[in-house]
Write an enzyme that holds these catalytic residues in place. Sequence first.
Site, PDB file in Angstrom:
ATOM      1  N   LYS A 117      11.453  52.153 -48.339  1.00 44.64           N
ATOM      2  CA  LYS A 117      12.007  51.201 -49.039  1.00 44.64           C
ATOM      3  C   LYS A 117      12.035  50.126 -48.458  1.00 44.64           C
ATOM      4  O   LYS A 117      12.115  48.975 -49.156  1.00 44.64           O
ATOM      5  CB  LYS A 117      13.636  51.889 -49.112  1.00 44.64           C
ATOM      6  CG  LYS A 117      13.805  52.816 -50.011  1.00 44.64           C
ATOM      7  CD  LYS A 117      15.025  53.105 -50.283  1.00 44.64           C
ATOM      8  CE  LYS A 117      15.164  54.518 -51.401  1.00 44.64           C
ATOM      9  NZ  LYS A 117      16.325  55.354 -50.910  1.00 44.64           N
ATOM     10  N   LYS A 197       2.582  58.056 -60.425  1.00 44.47           N
ATOM     11  CA  LYS A 197       3.566  58.713 -60.454  1.00 44.47           C
ATOM     12  C   LYS A 197       4.551  57.807 -61.460  1.00 44.47           C
ATOM     13  O   LYS A 197       4.760  56.633 -61.561  1.00 44.47           O
ATOM     14  CB  LYS A 197       4.496  58.812 -59.272  1.00 44.47           C
ATOM     15  CG  LYS A 197       5.572  59.254 -58.997  1.00 44.47           C
ATOM     16  CD  LYS A 197       6.374  59.146 -57.755  1.00 44.47           C
ATOM     17  CE  LYS A 197       7.904  59.226 -57.766  1.00 44.47           C
ATOM     18  NZ  LYS A 197       8.598  59.809 -56.508  1.00 44.47           N
ATOM     19  N   LYS A 200      10.470  54.088 -62.727  1.00 46.39           N
ATOM     20  CA  LYS A 200      11.007  52.883 -63.137  1.00 46.39           C
ATOM     21  C   LYS A 200      10.323  51.654 -62.585  1.00 46.39           C
ATOM     22  O   LYS A 200      10.082  50.671 -63.295  1.00 46.39           O
ATOM     23  CB  LYS A 200      12.499  52.943 -62.927  1.00 46.39           C
ATOM     24  CG  LYS A 200      13.195  51.676 -63.735  1.00 46.39           C
ATOM     25  CD  LYS A 200      14.867  51.693 -63.178  1.00 46.39           C
ATOM     26  CE  LYS A 200      14.554  51.465 -61.779  1.00 46.39           C
ATOM     27  NZ  LYS A 200      15.171  50.383 -61.115  1.00 46.39           N
TER      28      LYS A 200
END
Length: 329
Positions: A117, A197, A200
């Site tokens: 992240k 994959k 969003k």
Amino acid sequence: MPQERKKVIFSAMQVTGRLHLGNLEGALRNWVRLQDDYELYAGIVDLHSLTTTYEDTSEILGNVRQAAIDYLAAGLDPEKTAIVIQSWVPAHCELHALLSMVTPVSWLERVPTYKEKREQLHIASPSYGLLGYPVLMASDILVYRAEVVPVGRDQEPHLELTREIARRFNHLYGDIFPEPQSLLTEFAVLPGLDGRKMSKSYGNCIYLSDTPDEVREKVRAMFTDPKKIRRDDPGHPEQCPVYAYHAAYAPEGAEEVKRTCEAGELGCVPHKKQLGEILIEALTSLWERRAALTADPGYVDRVLHQGAMRAREKTDETMELVWQAMKLR
Ligand code: TRP
């Protein structure tokens, strides 16, 4: 004969956006199957959304509501399953504070999603909350004393950490928490519209809230086998997301599609037209339930209040044991 106690499941989704087909096929449908045999708590974890979306929080609540509608439309039955908005159940936060005391920072720094992240979102100075994401997740699970957690493979390190935290707590204060087992959902994960994959952040999703026309348009623009330019070029279905969807939603016709695609008899354009209609048919009943739920906000409110009440009952019981074990009561 006394009925055997049902095992407790907690699972959840984060709501940084609308739910998509990957969420439906990868998680929701599985929960719906499990709800008869387990005591199921289906979380909508709005606090986790804040770990990355804390500047503009204006969309979180709307996403939470949409997620609740999607859970119900997918077939979660509020008589069997408690649908739980995380921030409505204070014990998630209480346990998080306590578990954060017994969790070494070094355990958190080596969690792979933390590093990912930070890199993906270019976070120079990560917040305390982002580092603690897995402790909050452990709290979600342990506060129900859940025994089983259905998750995707990417969540396995978080589950392992949850077990480590549970062991450490139990070792320090006494046996309160079962070590939750992950129930990995093994099925062909639906790829995104571009073959990566479905996510969003890639903008390659079909959302459960899309309209039939939006689905048609998205399918029309889907990626296919790049080597198949003309209809009579031989295709490679195993590399084509259109085929993957076809196999998932209309397996009975997949063999024929594979043969004709490979033989250069089926072009991508007509195949996508066909797939668009297959998807629309597959989603129609979910869309109908969605529309009915959207038209009845009072019902959705009642379901969410009832879910929170049941969750509070369960989690207050756990917290009482926890406070006592820690000699704070
Ligand atoms: N981290 C999970 C995900 O990104 C979401 C989540 C939060 C969760 N708390 C949980 C999943 C507890 C299972 C159990 O998908």
